[in-house]
Design a protein around this motif. Sequence first.
Motif, short mmCIF file in Angstrom:
data_model
loop_
_atom_site.label_atom_id
_atom_site.label_comp_id
_atom_site.label_asym_id
_atom_site.label_seq_id
_atom_site.Cartn_x
_atom_site.Cartn_y
_atom_site.Cartn_z
N THR A 23 8.35 38.15 123.75
CA THR A 23 8.55 36.61 123.67
C THR A 23 7.14 36.27 123.15
O THR A 23 6.97 35.32 122.35
CB THR A 23 8.70 35.89 125.12
OG1 THR A 23 10.06 36.48 125.54
CG2 THR A 23 8.82 34.67 125.05
N ARG A 24 6.15 36.84 123.76
CA ARG A 24 4.63 36.59 123.32
C ARG A 24 4.45 36.75 121.89
O ARG A 24 3.91 35.98 121.14
CB ARG A 24 3.70 37.45 124.31
CG ARG A 24 2.46 36.74 124.64
CD ARG A 24 1.61 37.30 125.50
NE ARG A 24 1.59 39.09 125.40
CZ ARG A 24 2.09 39.97 126.32
NH1 ARG A 24 2.82 39.48 127.20
NH2 ARG A 24 2.07 41.12 126.18
N MET A 25 4.87 37.82 121.26
CA MET A 25 4.69 38.28 119.81
C MET A 25 5.73 37.33 119.04
O MET A 25 5.12 36.89 117.89
CB MET A 25 5.12 39.63 119.57
CG MET A 25 4.25 40.79 120.35
SD MET A 25 2.37 40.47 119.73
CE MET A 25 1.65 39.99 121.08
N ARG A 29 3.80 34.88 116.10
CA ARG A 29 4.18 35.15 114.91
C ARG A 29 4.63 33.66 114.51
O ARG A 29 4.27 33.07 113.25
CB ARG A 29 5.28 36.01 114.60
CG ARG A 29 4.92 37.34 114.38
CD ARG A 29 5.94 38.37 114.06
NE ARG A 29 6.99 38.46 115.15
CZ ARG A 29 7.20 39.00 116.04
NH1 ARG A 29 6.05 39.99 116.20
NH2 ARG A 29 8.17 39.29 116.86
N ASP A 30 5.31 32.84 115.29
CA ASP A 30 5.61 31.32 114.83
C ASP A 30 4.35 30.63 114.64
O ASP A 30 4.23 29.70 113.73
CB ASP A 30 6.32 30.75 116.00
CG ASP A 30 7.77 31.29 116.15
OD1 ASP A 30 8.34 31.96 114.88
OD2 ASP A 30 8.53 31.03 117.10
N VAL A 31 3.20 30.64 115.26
CA VAL A 31 2.00 29.93 115.25
C VAL A 31 0.89 30.81 114.27
O VAL A 31 -0.22 30.24 114.21
CB VAL A 31 1.62 29.42 116.62
CG1 VAL A 31 2.40 28.57 117.25
CG2 VAL A 31 1.04 30.57 117.21
N ASN A 32 1.17 31.78 113.94
CA ASN A 32 0.43 32.76 112.97
C ASN A 32 -0.97 32.98 113.76
O ASN A 32 -1.95 32.69 113.54
CB ASN A 32 0.02 32.11 111.85
CG ASN A 32 -0.54 33.00 111.00
OD1 ASN A 32 -0.16 34.21 110.86
ND2 ASN A 32 -1.11 32.44 109.81
N LEU A 37 -1.57 38.87 117.47
CA LEU A 37 -1.02 39.68 116.83
C LEU A 37 -1.70 41.06 116.74
O LEU A 37 -1.35 42.17 116.80
CB LEU A 37 -0.75 39.23 115.39
CG LEU A 37 0.68 38.32 115.56
CD1 LEU A 37 0.78 37.69 113.99
CD2 LEU A 37 1.79 38.86 115.92
N ALA A 38 -3.28 40.92 116.54
CA ALA A 38 -4.16 42.11 116.43
C ALA A 38 -4.27 42.77 117.88
O ALA A 38 -4.40 43.95 117.78
CB ALA A 38 -5.47 41.47 116.00
N ASP A 39 -3.91 42.02 118.84
CA ASP A 39 -4.05 42.50 120.03
C ASP A 39 -2.99 43.45 120.60
O ASP A 39 -2.94 44.04 121.58
CB ASP A 39 -4.55 41.86 121.21
CG ASP A 39 -6.05 41.23 121.21
OD1 ASP A 39 -6.80 42.09 120.74
OD2 ASP A 39 -6.08 40.02 121.97
#
Length: 186
Positions: A23-25, A29-32, A37-39
């Motif tokens: 869910t977090r990922m 991705r939705d808000v870029n 994403l790097a973590d």
Amino acid sequence: MSFIFGGVRGHEDPELAAGNRRTRMHYARDVNDERALADDRPAIRRGRNWTWLAVAVVVMSVLAFAGSRGPQDVPLTADCDQPAIAVESSLVTAGQPLRFRLTGPDDVDYVMTLDGEPVRGDAGGTVAYTQTPAGPTFQLAQCLSPTLRLATPAGDGPRELAASRVAADGTTEQVTAVTVTVTGTR
């Protein structure tokens, strides 16, 4: 984030944690959100060192067991006609065991001598000796003795290990002999 409902503190349900991560990922991705994403690096799985330790212990146990079987038999082919003696080594250190085997006819009483003195080889109780005036006698099973051991006497030089046939009247006749060289103590 995972929720704990009455469970042990610090316990995390793996399915719930995986769902929360997805869910977090998805939101990242939705808000870029490049930082989130790097973590999201794959978790480093730490090896279980005890597994390698257990493997090492098993390997060492097998090697120790294989090494503890002791020395193998002195090689000698059974010969029911011609008596013969085989020694593990013709060069022996004083005080160390001299390992040997005897072959010959089964129905004969044998006495072993070292430099003319009767000796009794130790085979771990697998040889039955009979005490006679000529010395301790034994018979062969299937024309071959087990590997016998006796302590090598002190003193450098050649020693004669001989097998003699003992007759019913107690007389002996040497049937075979071998010479071993004794070296000083180690």
